[in-house]
Design a protein around this motif. Structure first.
Motif, PDB file in Angstrom:
ATOM      1  N   PHE A   1      39.422  31.040  54.816  1.00 35.15           N
ATOM      2  CA  PHE A   1      38.899  31.894  53.763  1.00 35.15           C
ATOM      3  C   PHE A   1      39.186  31.206  52.423  1.00 35.15           C
ATOM      4  O   PHE A   1      40.341  30.902  52.123  1.00 35.15           O
ATOM      5  CB  PHE A   1      39.541  33.289  53.793  1.00 35.15           C
ATOM      6  N   VAL A   2      38.134  30.948  51.654  1.00 38.83           N
ATOM      7  CA  VAL A   2      38.279  30.265  50.366  1.00 38.83           C
ATOM      8  C   VAL A   2      38.380  31.312  49.258  1.00 38.83           C
ATOM      9  O   VAL A   2      37.460  32.101  49.054  1.00 38.83           O
ATOM     10  CB  VAL A   2      37.077  29.325  50.102  1.00 38.83           C
ATOM     11  N   LEU A   3      39.509  31.306  48.545  1.00 37.73           N
ATOM     12  CA  LEU A   3      39.711  32.284  47.471  1.00 37.73           C
ATOM     13  C   LEU A   3      38.843  31.987  46.249  1.00 37.73           C
ATOM     14  O   LEU A   3      38.394  32.895  45.560  1.00 37.73           O
ATOM     15  CB  LEU A   3      41.183  32.296  47.035  1.00 37.73           C
ATOM     16  N   GLY A   4      38.651  30.697  45.969  1.00 32.93           N
ATOM     17  CA  GLY A   4      37.857  30.325  44.793  1.00 32.93           C
ATOM     18  C   GLY A   4      38.683  30.269  43.521  1.00 32.93           C
ATOM     19  O   GLY A   4      38.299  29.630  42.552  1.00 32.93           O
ATOM     20  N   ARG A   5      39.826  30.970  43.500  1.00 33.53           N
ATOM     21  CA  ARG A   5      40.725  30.933  42.349  1.00 33.53           C
ATOM     22  C   ARG A   5      42.115  31.362  42.766  1.00 33.53           C
ATOM     23  O   ARG A   5      42.304  31.907  43.847  1.00 33.53           O
ATOM     24  CB  ARG A   5      40.211  31.837  41.232  1.00 33.53           C
ATOM     25  N   LEU A   6      43.067  31.110  41.871  1.00 36.05           N
ATOM     26  CA  LEU A   6      44.454  31.495  42.119  1.00 36.05           C
ATOM     27  C   LEU A   6      44.890  32.450  41.025  1.00 36.05           C
ATOM     28  O   LEU A   6      44.347  32.427  39.930  1.00 36.05           O
ATOM     29  CB  LEU A   6      45.349  30.253  42.111  1.00 36.05           C
ATOM     30  N   LEU A   7      45.874  33.267  41.335  1.00 30.69           N
ATOM     31  CA  LEU A   7      46.451  34.146  40.317  1.00 30.69           C
ATOM     32  C   LEU A   7      47.017  33.296  39.194  1.00 30.69           C
ATOM     33  O   LEU A   7      47.720  32.328  39.438  1.00 30.69           O
ATOM     34  CB  LEU A   7      47.613  34.947  40.916  1.00 30.69           C
ATOM     35  N   SER A   8      46.681  33.644  37.962  1.00 32.03           N
ATOM     36  CA  SER A   8      47.209  32.902  36.829  1.00 32.03           C
ATOM     37  C   SER A   8      47.242  33.828  35.617  1.00 32.03           C
ATOM     38  O   SER A   8      46.331  33.817  34.784  1.00 32.03           O
ATOM     39  CB  SER A   8      46.335  31.673  36.565  1.00 32.03           C
ATOM     40  N   PRO A   9      48.299  34.649  35.524  1.00 37.16           N
ATOM     41  CA  PRO A   9      48.374  35.646  34.448  1.00 37.16           C
ATOM     42  C   PRO A   9      48.237  35.019  33.056  1.00 37.16           C
ATOM     43  O   PRO A   9      47.631  35.605  32.169  1.00 37.16           O
ATOM     44  CB  PRO A   9      49.767  36.251  34.627  1.00 37.16           C
ATOM     45  N   LEU A  10      48.765  33.794  32.889  1.00 36.18           N
ATOM     46  CA  LEU A  10      48.689  33.142  31.578  1.00 36.18           C
ATOM     47  C   LEU A  10      47.242  32.834  31.182  1.00 36.18           C
ATOM     48  O   LEU A  10      46.895  32.825  30.008  1.00 36.18           O
ATOM     49  CB  LEU A  10      49.513  31.853  31.570  1.00 36.18           C
ATOM     50  N   ASP A  11      46.397  32.557  32.185  1.00 36.17           N
ATOM     51  CA  ASP A  11      44.981  32.284  31.903  1.00 36.17           C
ATOM     52  C   ASP A  11      44.138  33.548  32.067  1.00 36.17           C
ATOM     53  O   ASP A  11      42.907  33.477  32.070  1.00 36.17           O
ATOM     54  CB  ASP A  11      44.451  31.187  32.847  1.00 36.17           C
ATOM     55  N   GLY A  12      44.800  34.683  32.244  1.00 32.80           N
ATOM     56  CA  GLY A  12      44.062  35.942  32.350  1.00 32.80           C
ATOM     57  C   GLY A  12      43.441  36.184  33.715  1.00 32.80           C
ATOM     58  O   GLY A  12      42.536  37.008  33.838  1.00 32.80           O
ATOM     59  N   VAL A  13      43.890  35.460  34.748  1.00 35.54           N
ATOM     60  CA  VAL A  13      43.360  35.709  36.090  1.00 35.54           C
ATOM     61  C   VAL A  13      44.347  36.610  36.839  1.00 35.54           C
ATOM     62  O   VAL A  13      45.399  36.159  37.291  1.00 35.54           O
ATOM     63  CB  VAL A  13      43.132  34.395  36.876  1.00 35.54           C
ATOM     64  N   GLY A  14      44.020  37.896  36.921  1.00 35.40           N
ATOM     65  CA  GLY A  14      44.873  38.863  37.595  1.00 35.40           C
ATOM     66  C   GLY A  14      44.400  39.104  39.016  1.00 35.40           C
ATOM     67  O   GLY A  14      43.396  38.541  39.455  1.00 35.40           O
ATOM     68  N   ALA A  15      45.142  39.959  39.737  1.00 32.90           N
ATOM     69  CA  ALA A  15      44.836  40.219  41.145  1.00 32.90           C
ATOM     70  C   ALA A  15      43.433  40.776  41.340  1.00 32.90           C
ATOM     71  O   ALA A  15      42.800  40.544  42.372  1.00 32.90           O
ATOM     72  CB  ALA A  15      45.871  41.178  41.711  1.00 32.90           C
TER      73      ALA A  15
END
Ligand SMILES: [Zn+2]
Length: 195
Positions: free
Chosen positions: A101-115
């Motif tokens: 399963f490819v997520l396409g992104r990772l959690l990165s709160p500093l870059d504004g990518v939340g759950a």
């Protein structure tokens, strides 16, 4: 054409201009080949409906990749990776008999990518649809990769077994030059030797 090239990762305006001028200059054959390949890719390829790997679009409009279409794969194991290149790397190792399963992104709160930006609903559908029993988290050993792994463990750990790939010294590597985090992980992840 310059604008189109600058939309690619790592390509700035100067490089885009260089590509464009070369293609329009003495690289006419490369221009035709590129144009043909892009048209073919746009018409026939897109991410797999199930896992996110690159897949060929079928006559019915669906896209199922070679791995998801392979009935011999172990449906009970699902390996979660950040990107398609990582899927290909794990697949080359020959160590994964299940699906991906490819997520396409990772959690990165500093870059504004939340759950809420992770495709958790889609992942859950795959877990349910395939009767997955083990989620193998193969996100990279970075701050973002570890945060994502922890989040997935919290989200799905009560229903399926969640495992994390080990990290440590690469094959042929030298302990002397390993960073302290990697060496520390290699120490804490040590296993008994079968003599
Ligand atoms: Zn697939």
């Amino acid at each position: 054409l310059v604008q189109a090239f600058t939309r690619l990762p790592g390509v700035g305006e100067k490089t885009a201009l260089r590509f464009t001028l070369q293609l329009l200059g003495d690289q006419r054959a490369a221009l035709e080949a590129l144009s043909h390949a892009l048209a073919e890719a746009a018409a026939h390829l897109r991410p797999c409906d199930s896992c996110g790997n690159i897949a060929e679009i079928g006559p019915d409009g669906s896209a199922v990749c070679g791995i998801c279409a392979d009935a011999r794969r172990d449906q009970s194991q699902l390996c979660v990776v950040a990107k398609v290149q990582d899927l290909m790397a794990v697949e080359r190792s020959g160590a994964m008999r299940g699906r991906y399963f490819v997520l396409g992104r990772l959690l990165s709160p500093l870059d504004g990518v939340g759950a809420e930006e992770l495709p958790l609903a889609q992942l859950e559908r795959q877990i349910v649809a395939n009767g997955v029993q083990e989620l193998v988290i193969a996100t990279p050993p970075s701050v973002e990769g570890e945060a994502t792994a922890l989040h997935l463990a919290r989200e799905f750990g009560r229903r399926v077994r969640v495992t994390r790939i080990a990290s440590g010294i690469p094959h042929g590597g030298d302990l002397e030059f390993a960073d302290p985090i990697t060496l520390g992980r290699a120490m804490s992840g040590r296993r008994g030797l079968d003599a």
